[in-house]
Design an enzyme around this catalytic site. Structure first.
Site, PDB file in Angstrom:
ATOM      1  CG  ASP A   1      -1.684   1.181   1.445  1.00 39.24           C
ATOM      2  OD1 ASP A   1      -1.435   2.242   0.774  1.00 39.24           O
ATOM      3  OD2 ASP A   1      -2.345   1.371   2.327  1.00 39.24           O
TER       4      ASP A   1
ATOM      5  CG  ASN B   1      14.871 -10.739   0.370  1.00 38.47           C
ATOM      6  OD1 ASN B   1      13.545 -10.506   0.049  1.00 38.47           O
ATOM      7  ND2 ASN B   1      15.266 -12.133   0.338  1.00 38.47           N
TER       8      ASN B   1
ATOM      9  CG  ASP C   1      -7.347  -3.312   1.726  1.00 38.49           C
ATOM     10  OD1 ASP C   1      -6.230  -3.483   2.326  1.00 38.49           O
ATOM     11  OD2 ASP C   1      -7.903  -2.358   1.229  1.00 38.49           O
TER      12      ASP C   1
ATOM     13  CE1 TYR D   1      -1.974  -1.494  11.848  1.00 31.54           C
ATOM     14  CE2 TYR D   1      -2.682   0.811  11.752  1.00 31.54           C
ATOM     15  CZ  TYR D   1      -2.586  -0.395  11.355  1.00 31.54           C
ATOM     16  OH  TYR D   1      -3.579  -0.585  10.412  1.00 31.54           O
TER      17      TYR D   1
ATOM     18  CE  LYS E   1      -4.847  -6.152  11.481  1.00 32.80           C
ATOM     19  NZ  LYS E   1      -4.306  -7.042  12.412  1.00 32.80           N
TER      20      LYS E   1
ATOM     21  NE  ARG F   1     -10.013   4.735  13.733  1.00 35.39           N
ATOM     22  CZ  ARG F   1      -9.425   5.913  13.451  1.00 35.39           C
ATOM     23  NH1 ARG F   1      -8.239   6.069  13.499  1.00 35.39           N
ATOM     24  NH2 ARG F   1     -10.020   6.860  13.056  1.00 35.39           N
TER      25      ARG F   1
ATOM     26  CG  ASP G   1     -11.412   2.562   6.968  1.00 38.95           C
ATOM     27  OD1 ASP G   1     -12.309   3.278   6.198  1.00 38.95           O
ATOM     28  OD2 ASP G   1     -10.770   3.086   7.706  1.00 38.95           O
TER      29      ASP G   1
HETATM   30  C1  F6R Z   1      -7.056  -0.620   8.503  1.00 38.63           C
HETATM   31  C2  F6R Z   1      -6.962   0.821   7.574  1.00 38.63           C
HETATM   32  C3  F6R Z   1      -7.690   1.872   8.055  1.00 38.63           C
HETATM   33  C4  F6R Z   1      -7.134   2.894   8.714  1.00 38.63           C
HETATM   34  C5  F6R Z   1      -7.996   3.973   9.279  1.00 38.63           C
HETATM   35  C6  F6R Z   1      -7.397   5.348  10.208  1.00 38.63           C
HETATM   36  O1  F6R Z   1      -5.986  -1.404   7.882  1.00 38.63           O
HETATM   37  O2  F6R Z   1      -6.311   1.145   6.578  1.00 38.63           O
HETATM   38  O3  F6R Z   1      -9.092   1.450   8.613  1.00 38.63           O
HETATM   39  O4  F6R Z   1      -6.428   2.404   9.881  1.00 38.63           O
HETATM   40  O5  F6R Z   1      -8.755   4.660   8.129  1.00 38.63           O
HETATM   41  O6  F6R Z   1      -6.367   5.540   9.529  1.00 38.63           O
HETATM   42  P1  F6R Z   1      -5.458   6.844   9.842  1.00 38.63           P
HETATM   43  O7  F6R Z   1      -4.935   6.724  11.326  1.00 38.63           O
HETATM   44  O8  F6R Z   1      -4.376   6.817   8.717  1.00 38.63           O
HETATM   45  O9  F6R Z   1      -6.369   7.921   9.919  1.00 38.63           O
HETATM   46 MG    MG Z   2      -3.493   2.503   3.418  1.00 41.77          MG
HETATM   47 MG    MG Z   3      -4.553  -2.255   2.903  1.00 39.90          MG
END
Ligand code: F6R
Ligand code: MG
Ligand code: MG
Length: 364
Positions: free
Chosen positions: A11, A104, A131, A227, A230, A264, A285
């Protein structure tokens, strides 16, 4: 001569939050892979996306963990990151932990699934891309494909599958691995695979050692120390004549099982199988998505592919996933929708505990 298929994903930026990878980024990847094809490093490639992840499916003759192939993938993601920054896309360069290639691509952020094999007279290969979930999301469906006779009829009625398969399982916390044989060690295997955040299927082999499946098991959040997204996984499965059929390989996804990820990276939700076009995880999401692409490898060329979940027979799975999503959402911030605190990737708990420290009193 052997054929290698390398699926490398990352990503590196998306439109409107973490929703959908921008076509300009896929074009940037295409430029880099196109050159590698012209130069003869790659035999063929196809670029797709699932949600905010770009998945580069490449075939070549250079074996697994080939430095040039990995560097090409890294350069493609670097170029896409540049475009993402110009367009001010969300999470530009999110999965690249460094801007210098170090031999790598594993350990640098992107997810990698690879396999090398001698092509059979006809070699169907299926690639899955997810995803908003983690590598352990493949534990249940791949167990069903390669070890569950209620899913895979061939395990019972095809003498070529009757011996079963061997599973290589990674302990992603302790960095250890173990090989378990099925059907002999089925219960031991299930004892591990049920812990989807810790034990993940890395590879599956026929009993004669032939590769059958390979999964990306990178844990970006553990690698980065904090973090940063994912580890939306990818998997490669070989199908037919001696392997489960394409229909057996796709069948488990008719059950939208619960996986960790979603909002998240901190919620359980159903894994919804969709076409490439519908791999847009928007609601809260999510819910988590999986796409499936069916190829017919010929002389290391991918050729055309079938968009496997673009099939009305998976409509009910999508409907069921939507119903499960509704049901889970109604729990709001409560488990088991929200993950247990030690598995959450966003948490305010330490801050809350600090604030309340002096107010906690001994219970009588
Ligand atoms: C989960 C994901 C989204 C973000 C969420 C908060 O893998 O990508 O759910 O975690 O949108 O994102 P931020 O912290 O960038 O505002
Ligand atoms: Mg992303
Ligand atoms: Mg993703």
């Amino acid at each position: 001569m052997k054929t290698t298929i390398s699926v490398i994903k990352a990503d590196v930026g998306s439109i409107s939050g973490h929703l959908v990878a921008h076509p300009a980024l896929m074009e940037a990847c295409d430029d880099t892979l196109g050159k590698a094809l012209e130069e003869g490093l790659l035999e063929d490639y196809y670029i797709t996306r699932c949600g905010d992840d770009i998945d580069m499916i490449m075939t070549h003759r250079n074996g697994e963990e080939n430095e040039e192939v990995h560097e090409t993938a890294f350069n493609a993601f670097m170029k896409a990151t540049e475009r993402a920054r110009e367009l001010k896309l969300y999470g530009a360069g999110q999965d690249l932990l460094s801007d210098t290639f170090s031999g790598n691509i594993k350990g640098m952020g992107p997810g990698v699934a690879e396999m090398e094999f001698k092509e059979r007279p006809s070699d169907p290969v299926i690639v899955y891309c997810c995803d908003k979930t983690e590598p352990g999301a493949f534990n249940l469906p791949l167990y069903k494909v390669f070890a569950d006779p209620f899913n895979t009829a061939g395990l019972v009625i095809d003498p070529n599958l009757h011996d079963g398969f061997k599973f290589e399982v990674f302990d992603v916390m302790e960095h250890k691995k173990v090989i378990l044989e099925c059907p002999e060690e089925t219960y031991d295997l299930l004892a591990l695979l049920g812990s989807t955040g810790r034990y993940v299927i890395k590879r599956i082999f026929k009993k004669n050692g032939e590769i059958a499946a390979s999964v990306s098991t990178e844990r970006l959040n553990l690698m980065a120390g904090s973090y940063i997204g994912k580890d939306d996984p990818v998997a490669i499965c070989r199908a037919q004549s001696g392997f489960p059929s394409a229909g057996e390989v796709t069948e488990p996804f008719a059950f939208p099982h619960l996986v960790s990820g979603w909002m998240r990276g901190s919620h359980n939700g159903p894994l919804m199988p969709t076409s490439e076009e519908e791999a847009n995880p928007i609601r809260f999401d999510g819910p988590p998505r999986v796409i499936g692409l069916g190829f017919q490898i010929a002389d290391a060329k991918l050729g055309l592919h079938v968009d496997l979940f673009d099939d009305p027979a998976f409509d009910l799975a999508r409907e069921e996933a939507t119903k499960i999503a509704n049901y889970m959402r109604r729990h709001g911030p409560f488990e088991p929708h929200r993950l247990p605190s030690e598995e959450m990737e966003y948490t305010s708990l330490p801050g809350v505990m600090e604030k309340l420290e002096g107010r906690f009193k001994k219970m009588d």
